[in-house]
Design a protein around this motif. Structure first.
Motif, PDB file in Angstrom:
ATOM      1  N   ALA A 140       0.834  -1.212   0.000  1.00 39.22           N
ATOM      2  CA  ALA A 140       0.000   0.000   0.000  1.00 39.22           C
ATOM      3  C   ALA A 140       0.865   1.256   0.000  1.00 39.22           C
ATOM      4  O   ALA A 140       0.540   2.252  -0.666  1.00 39.22           O
ATOM      5  CB  ALA A 140      -0.939  -0.004   1.205  1.00 39.22           C
ATOM      6  N   GLY A 141       1.970   1.227   0.736  1.00 36.36           N
ATOM      7  CA  GLY A 141       2.883   2.358   0.768  1.00 36.36           C
ATOM      8  C   GLY A 141       3.555   2.595  -0.574  1.00 36.36           C
ATOM      9  O   GLY A 141       3.742   3.740  -0.992  1.00 36.36           O
ATOM     10  N   LYS A 142       3.902   1.512  -1.241  1.00 36.03           N
ATOM     11  CA  LYS A 142       4.489   1.643  -2.580  1.00 36.03           C
ATOM     12  C   LYS A 142       3.461   2.178  -3.568  1.00 36.03           C
ATOM     13  O   LYS A 142       3.767   3.022  -4.409  1.00 36.03           O
ATOM     14  CB  LYS A 142       5.033   0.298  -3.050  1.00 36.03           C
ATOM     15  CG  LYS A 142       6.257  -0.145  -2.278  1.00 36.03           C
ATOM     16  CD  LYS A 142       6.714  -1.538  -2.673  1.00 36.03           C
ATOM     17  CE  LYS A 142       7.897  -1.969  -1.826  1.00 36.03           C
ATOM     18  NZ  LYS A 142       8.298  -3.347  -2.070  1.00 36.03           N
ATOM     19  N   ALA A 143       2.218   1.703  -3.464  1.00 31.90           N
ATOM     20  CA  ALA A 143       1.148   2.150  -4.364  1.00 31.90           C
ATOM     21  C   ALA A 143       0.806   3.619  -4.136  1.00 31.90           C
ATOM     22  O   ALA A 143       0.393   4.318  -5.069  1.00 31.90           O
ATOM     23  CB  ALA A 143      -0.094   1.277  -4.180  1.00 31.90           C
ATOM     24  N   LEU A 144       0.990   4.095  -2.914  1.00 31.91           N
ATOM     25  CA  LEU A 144       0.680   5.491  -2.601  1.00 31.91           C
ATOM     26  C   LEU A 144       1.537   6.451  -3.416  1.00 31.91           C
ATOM     27  O   LEU A 144       1.114   7.574  -3.707  1.00 31.91           O
ATOM     28  CB  LEU A 144       0.877   5.738  -1.097  1.00 31.91           C
ATOM     29  CG  LEU A 144       0.507   7.112  -0.565  1.00 31.91           C
ATOM     30  CD1 LEU A 144      -0.975   7.408  -0.765  1.00 31.91           C
ATOM     31  CD2 LEU A 144       0.893   7.225   0.907  1.00 31.91           C
ATOM     32  N   GLU A 145       2.712   6.018  -3.819  1.00 35.83           N
ATOM     33  CA  GLU A 145       3.594   6.887  -4.607  1.00 35.83           C
ATOM     34  C   GLU A 145       2.904   7.356  -5.882  1.00 35.83           C
ATOM     35  O   GLU A 145       3.054   8.512  -6.289  1.00 35.83           O
ATOM     36  CB  GLU A 145       4.905   6.176  -4.936  1.00 35.83           C
ATOM     37  CG  GLU A 145       5.901   7.081  -5.647  1.00 35.83           C
ATOM     38  CD  GLU A 145       7.234   6.417  -5.918  1.00 35.83           C
ATOM     39  OE1 GLU A 145       8.172   7.134  -6.295  1.00 35.83           O
ATOM     40  OE2 GLU A 145       7.350   5.178  -5.772  1.00 35.83           O
ATOM     41  N   ASP A 146       2.123   6.484  -6.520  1.00 37.67           N
ATOM     42  CA  ASP A 146       1.398   6.880  -7.734  1.00 37.67           C
ATOM     43  C   ASP A 146       0.385   7.981  -7.445  1.00 37.67           C
ATOM     44  O   ASP A 146       0.209   8.898  -8.241  1.00 37.67           O
ATOM     45  CB  ASP A 146       0.687   5.669  -8.354  1.00 37.67           C
ATOM     46  CG  ASP A 146       1.660   4.669  -8.951  1.00 37.67           C
ATOM     47  OD1 ASP A 146       2.786   5.076  -9.339  1.00 37.67           O
ATOM     48  OD2 ASP A 146       1.318   3.480  -9.022  1.00 37.67           O
ATOM     49  N   GLN A 147      -0.290   7.892  -6.298  1.00 35.07           N
ATOM     50  CA  GLN A 147      -1.275   8.917  -5.934  1.00 35.07           C
ATOM     51  C   GLN A 147      -0.598  10.243  -5.596  1.00 35.07           C
ATOM     52  O   GLN A 147      -1.108  11.312  -5.905  1.00 35.07           O
ATOM     53  CB  GLN A 147      -2.106   8.455  -4.737  1.00 35.07           C
ATOM     54  CG  GLN A 147      -2.958   7.233  -5.012  1.00 35.07           C
ATOM     55  CD  GLN A 147      -3.635   6.744  -3.745  1.00 35.07           C
ATOM     56  OE1 GLN A 147      -4.141   7.528  -2.973  1.00 35.07           O
ATOM     57  NE2 GLN A 147      -3.617   5.437  -3.535  1.00 35.07           N
ATOM     58  N   VAL A 148       0.551  10.162  -4.962  1.00 37.24           N
ATOM     59  CA  VAL A 148       1.276  11.355  -4.531  1.00 37.24           C
ATOM     60  C   VAL A 148       1.973  12.038  -5.710  1.00 37.24           C
ATOM     61  O   VAL A 148       2.306  13.219  -5.638  1.00 37.24           O
ATOM     62  CB  VAL A 148       2.287  10.978  -3.417  1.00 37.24           C
ATOM     63  CG1 VAL A 148       3.247  12.094  -3.107  1.00 37.24           C
ATOM     64  CG2 VAL A 148       1.530  10.576  -2.156  1.00 37.24           C
ATOM     65  N   ALA A 149       2.139  11.333  -6.799  1.00 36.71           N
ATOM     66  CA  ALA A 149       2.862  11.882  -7.953  1.00 36.71           C
ATOM     67  C   ALA A 149       2.246  13.187  -8.462  1.00 36.71           C
ATOM     68  O   ALA A 149       2.950  14.017  -9.037  1.00 36.71           O
ATOM     69  CB  ALA A 149       2.925  10.846  -9.075  1.00 36.71           C
ATOM     70  N   GLY A 150       0.975  13.403  -8.221  1.00 41.28           N
ATOM     71  CA  GLY A 150       0.330  14.630  -8.687  1.00 41.28           C
ATOM     72  C   GLY A 150       0.566  15.837  -7.797  1.00 41.28           C
ATOM     73  O   GLY A 150       0.228  16.964  -8.176  1.00 41.28           O
ATOM     74  N   VAL A 151       1.149  15.630  -6.634  1.00 46.68           N
ATOM     75  CA  VAL A 151       1.340  16.741  -5.696  1.00 46.68           C
ATOM     76  C   VAL A 151       2.310  17.779  -6.258  1.00 46.68           C
ATOM     77  O   VAL A 151       2.026  18.980  -6.248  1.00 46.68           O
ATOM     78  CB  VAL A 151       1.812  16.231  -4.315  1.00 46.68           C
ATOM     79  CG1 VAL A 151       2.278  17.375  -3.423  1.00 46.68           C
ATOM     80  CG2 VAL A 151       0.690  15.454  -3.634  1.00 46.68           C
ATOM     81  N   MET A 152       3.454  17.348  -6.732  1.00 44.66           N
ATOM     82  CA  MET A 152       4.462  18.309  -7.216  1.00 44.66           C
ATOM     83  C   MET A 152       3.961  19.129  -8.404  1.00 44.66           C
ATOM     84  O   MET A 152       4.121  20.346  -8.395  1.00 44.66           O
ATOM     85  CB  MET A 152       5.775  17.602  -7.551  1.00 44.66           C
ATOM     86  CG  MET A 152       6.617  17.277  -6.339  1.00 44.66           C
ATOM     87  SD  MET A 152       6.926  18.668  -5.211  1.00 44.66           S
ATOM     88  CE  MET A 152       7.737  19.829  -6.280  1.00 44.66           C
ATOM     89  N   PRO A 153       3.367  18.508  -9.430  1.00 42.28           N
ATOM     90  CA  PRO A 153       2.862  19.345 -10.529  1.00 42.28           C
ATOM     91  C   PRO A 153       1.787  20.342 -10.062  1.00 42.28           C
ATOM     92  O   PRO A 153       1.761  21.481 -10.518  1.00 42.28           O
ATOM     93  CB  PRO A 153       2.285  18.335 -11.519  1.00 42.28           C
ATOM     94  CG  PRO A 153       2.966  17.051 -11.211  1.00 42.28           C
ATOM     95  CD  PRO A 153       3.262  17.086  -9.743  1.00 42.28           C
TER      96      PRO A 153
END
Length: 148
Positions: A101-114
Motif C-alpha cells: 500500500a505504501g508503494k502504491a501510494l507513490e502513484d497517488q502522490v505523484a500529482g502533488v508536485m505538478p
C-alpha cells in the motif's frame, strides 16, 4: 532612539521562516485528501528513494531527530504504509520497509508536485537556484554545528 536590530522584513531568518510556512500552507490541501501531513510525506519520499533502511538512515535522509521520526513512522505504520522489522544482523536495530500500500501510494502522490508547481510563479531556473542556495546554507549551518 535607533534600533539595534534589523527590521523583521530584512531578517534572513524571518524570510526563510515565512517562506517555509507559506510552502506548508500550499502543501496542506494537496496532501490532506491522501491523509498525509508534510512530515509524513517527507518520510515517504525518502523511502520511495531507498526502501528497507534503518531508522538511523531514515533520520539522516529526512533530517528528523529520533524524537520526531519515531512518532511519524509509528503513524505511517498504523496507516498501513510501512512496517518496522528487526534487522536480521542486529535485532536491536529496526529496519523500515514500505508495504504494498505504501508503494502504491507513490502513484497517488505523484500529482502533488505538478499541482504545487502551478502555484509557484518562479521559473524552473529560479527554483533550481533557490534549492541550491538553500542546500548550500544547510551544509554551512551543519558545519557550524560540528565546530561547537
Amino acid at each position: 532612539m535607533t534600533n539595534k536590530t534589523l527590521p523583521l522584513p530584512q531578517q534572513v531568518c524571518f524570510a526563510l521562516y515565512s517562506a517555509n510556512n507559506a510552502m506548508m500552507r500550499l502543501y496542506r490541501p494537496l496532501l490532506q485528501p491522501l491523509d498525509l501531513t508534510y512530515p509524513q510525506y517527507v518520510v515517504l519520499l525518502a523511502l520511495w528513494q531507498q526502501d528497507n533502511i534503518s531508522l538511523g538512515q531514515l533520520g539522516a535522509a529526512t533530517l528528523f531527530d529520533s524524537g520526531s521520526l519515531t512518532p511519524l513512522v509509528r503513524k505511517l505504520e498504523q496507516k498501513g504504509w510501512l512496517q518496522r522489522q528487526a534487522d536480521e544482523k542486529d535485532e536491536r536495530s529496526k529496519k523500515v520497509l514500505l508495504t504494498a500500500a505504501g508503494k502504491a501510494l507513490e502513484d497517488q502522490v505523484a500529482g502533488v508536485m505538478p499541482a504545487l508547481r502551478c502555484q509557484v510563479a518562479l521559473t524552473d531556473e529560479q527554483l533550481l537556484t533557490l534549492r541550491e542556495q538553500a542546500q548550500q546554507l544547510l551544509i554551512q549551518l551543519q558545519q557550524l554545528e560540528t565546530c561547537r
